[in-house]
Design an enzyme around this catalytic site. Structure first.
Site, PDB file in Angstrom:
ATOM      1  N   GLY A 198       0.240 -62.314  38.293  1.00 56.70           N
ATOM      2  CA  GLY A 198      -0.634 -62.981  37.339  1.00 56.70           C
ATOM      3  C   GLY A 198      -0.962 -62.087  36.166  1.00 56.70           C
ATOM      4  N   SER A 199      -2.162 -62.250  35.646  1.00 56.28           N
ATOM      5  CA  SER A 199      -2.564 -61.557  34.421  1.00 56.28           C
ATOM      6  C   SER A 199      -3.142 -60.179  34.713  1.00 56.28           C
ATOM      7  CB  SER A 199      -3.621 -62.385  33.681  1.00 56.28           C
ATOM      8  OG  SER A 199      -4.850 -62.375  34.403  1.00 56.28           O
ATOM      9  N   GLY A 203      -5.588 -58.961  37.639  1.00 60.25           N
ATOM     10  CA  GLY A 203      -5.034 -57.840  38.388  1.00 60.25           C
ATOM     11  C   GLY A 203      -6.045 -56.731  38.598  1.00 60.25           C
ATOM     12  N   GLU A 220       2.217 -57.630  40.003  1.00 58.18           N
ATOM     13  CA  GLU A 220       3.259 -58.110  39.099  1.00 58.18           C
ATOM     14  C   GLU A 220       2.551 -58.812  37.948  1.00 58.18           C
ATOM     15  OE1 GLU A 220       6.361 -57.432  39.210  1.00 58.18           O
ATOM     16  OE2 GLU A 220       6.411 -56.474  41.173  1.00 58.18           O
ATOM     17  N   CYS A 255       6.617 -64.220  32.518  1.00 56.24           N
ATOM     18  CA  CYS A 255       6.213 -62.844  32.246  1.00 56.24           C
ATOM     19  C   CYS A 255       7.324 -62.031  31.604  1.00 56.24           C
ATOM     20  CB  CYS A 255       5.735 -62.167  33.527  1.00 56.24           C
ATOM     21  SG  CYS A 255       6.952 -62.189  34.866  1.00 56.24           S
TER      22      CYS A 255
END
Length: 487
Positions: A198-199, A203, A220, A255
């Protein structure tokens, strides 16, 4: 019902689920090679029997074309399972390594073992892939798993929650649906590993919660993945590959999608014209009518992207596209020309169908721009010059890099996929997924029949000399010490 009471009940239910999964892991069943293979084969079976259901659910959530869903969601998961099934016996075997001379006679090895109970928090942009792909590694490594699919892809989340218990061990592999409250409650539990996609903002929250129990994490994340195009590039091929990596990759909501392009000023005009031609060949004169491009995921993201285009510093920079339709969550593939480097569109990850194109005078200037920003998840370079390739590789840092194409490293299971710095930590895919969910335990074994007395007190100058020779692999010195001729 009072909100606090509701949250308390949700937390209690999630705590019970986690407790049940942990109890199942403690039984030792998930460590069995047969159990792992059975689960992996069942995922393959699930995909074969429900490919249409998966495609339909992802289309409901993302408007993703079936071709794209197969290539980027279904095939990678199936391939990951098949690779793990083929290699699992070798992956789980102990690896022998040479022992230190001073420990002889001895044998040394590393044995992978599962972390235990792992939490996988998935993302919405590839809702099937990013849920099941990490799970393949977790199962292959022998862990019990709790999966939290993204609530922003509700159709896929519901499908996963319905299908997984029908095919997988529902005692050791559980799915928890929900939004922020459920994710918060999950993070409050004790885990042996957390894998989050995610972001960077979330994170940081995940990492802070994990730190309370010293839980290892794989993050990630994302960031602004740049493309550098030098004057030697084949612009026709380059624009095709950049365009499919951008708009053919979940409409830029990935991403690893190209976020902005740095193109040599000597060919920037030709590049933009070539990109316009490429977009027309891909999606026609009116991309709104194309069935080959995903839509923006929801109204919040639509409004965020519209806000980037409505920036007074950007509105005059639109070289192509810019059309939008809120009722269809549609924004046309949009090219921006020479936007200010300090504009909002160049300050945050775009995650949508907008592509800034910036002219640079040299490769050095392009490298300086890349290095002035947080380290990206991916960096793409288009050049025919080996010296330029080696220079960019040597002078930039990114999670991964592709030369003369975009995004294909993500599908290459012999390469680790992951970020660095702001774009994440840890990596997975192929054997790297197995390693991401394994602890490699060091094992040294010695017999009783030989004991070096110089290890033990009382110490002497002779013992110190002997140990020095032994540790420094001075074989002559060891022999002289044993013969009493040294020390």
């Amino acid at each position: 019902m009072d909100d606090r009471r509701q949250e308390s009940m949700e937390s209690a239910v999630i705590a019970a689920v986690c407790g049940e999964v942990r109890g199942d892991f403690k039984s030792g069943r998930t460590r069995s090679l047969d159990w792992r293979l059975a689960q992996l084969k069942s995922i393959v079976d699930l995909i074969k029997k429900h490919e249409e259901d998966i495609t339909e659910a992802v289309a409901v959530d993302m408007g993703k074309p079936s071709y794209e869903c197969f290539a980027s969601e279904i095939f990678p998961v199936k391939s990951a399972c098949q690779l793990a099934i083929k290699n699992l016996k070798n992956w789980t075997a102990a690896v022998n390594v040479p022992p230190l001379l001073a420990t002889l006679p001895a044998s040394a090895s590393m044995k992978p073992e599962p972390f235990g109970v792992v939490l996988i928090i998935s993302a919405w942009n590839f809702p099937f892939l990013l849920s099941l792909d990490p799970m393949v590694g977790a199962i292959a490594a022998g862990n019990a798993v709790v999966l939290k699919p993204s609530e922003m892809a509700p159709a896929t989340s519901a499908l996963i929650a319905r299908l997984l218990p029908l095919y997988l061990d529902k005692s050791a592999i559980r799915v928890v649906e929900g939004g922020v409250p459920e994710t918060t409650a999950l993070l409050q539990q004790k885990w042996d590993k957390i894998f989050y996609t995610g972001s960077p903002r979330v994170g940081r929250i995940v990492m802070a919660e994990a730190a309370k129990n010293l839980t290892p994490v794989t993050l990630e994340l994302g960031g602004k993945s740049p493309v550098i195009v030098d004057s030697s590039s084949d612009l026709k091929v380059a624009t095709r590959r950049i365009a499919v990596g951008k708009w053919g990759n979940n409409n830029g909501q990935a991403c690893v999608s190209p976020d902005y392009v740095l193109v040599d000023s000597s060919c920037s005009t030709k590049f933009i014209e070539a990109m316009k031609d490429t977009l027309k060949s891909f999606y026609g004169e009116n991309p709104r009518e194309s069935m080959d491009i995903s839509r923006v995921v929801n109204i919040n993201h639509f409004n965020r992207l519209v806000g980037l285009l409505d920036d007074p510093n950007i509105a005059s920079k639109i070289a192509h596209g810019g059309e939008k339709d809120e009722t269809k969550l549609y924004i046309a593939p949009t090219l921006l020309e020479d936007v200010p480097l300090d504009s909002k569109v160049m300050s945050e990850e775009i995650f949508g169908p907008i592509l800034p194109i910036i002219s640079v005078r040299s490769i050095d200037e392009a490298i300086d721009i890349v290095n002035s920003r947080p380290k990206p998840l991916a960096l793409y370079l288009f050049t025919k010059k080996d010296k330029v390739k080696e220079k960019v590789i040597a002078e930039t840092s990114a999670g991964g890099m592709v030369v003369n194409d975009c995004c294909l490293h993500f599908l290459t299971t012999t390469l680790p996929f992951g970020g660095v710095g702001e774009s994440g930590m840890g990596s997975y895919h192929g054997k790297f997924s197995f390693d991401a969910f394994s602890h490699h335990k060091a094992i040294l074994t010695r017999p009783f029949w030989m004991d070096i007395m110089a290890r033990y007190p009382p110490y002497s100058a002779h013992k110190k000399t002997f140990i020095r020779c032994l540790l420094e692999a001075d074989f002559v010195g060891v022999i002289l010490c044993l013969l009493g001729l040294k020390g």
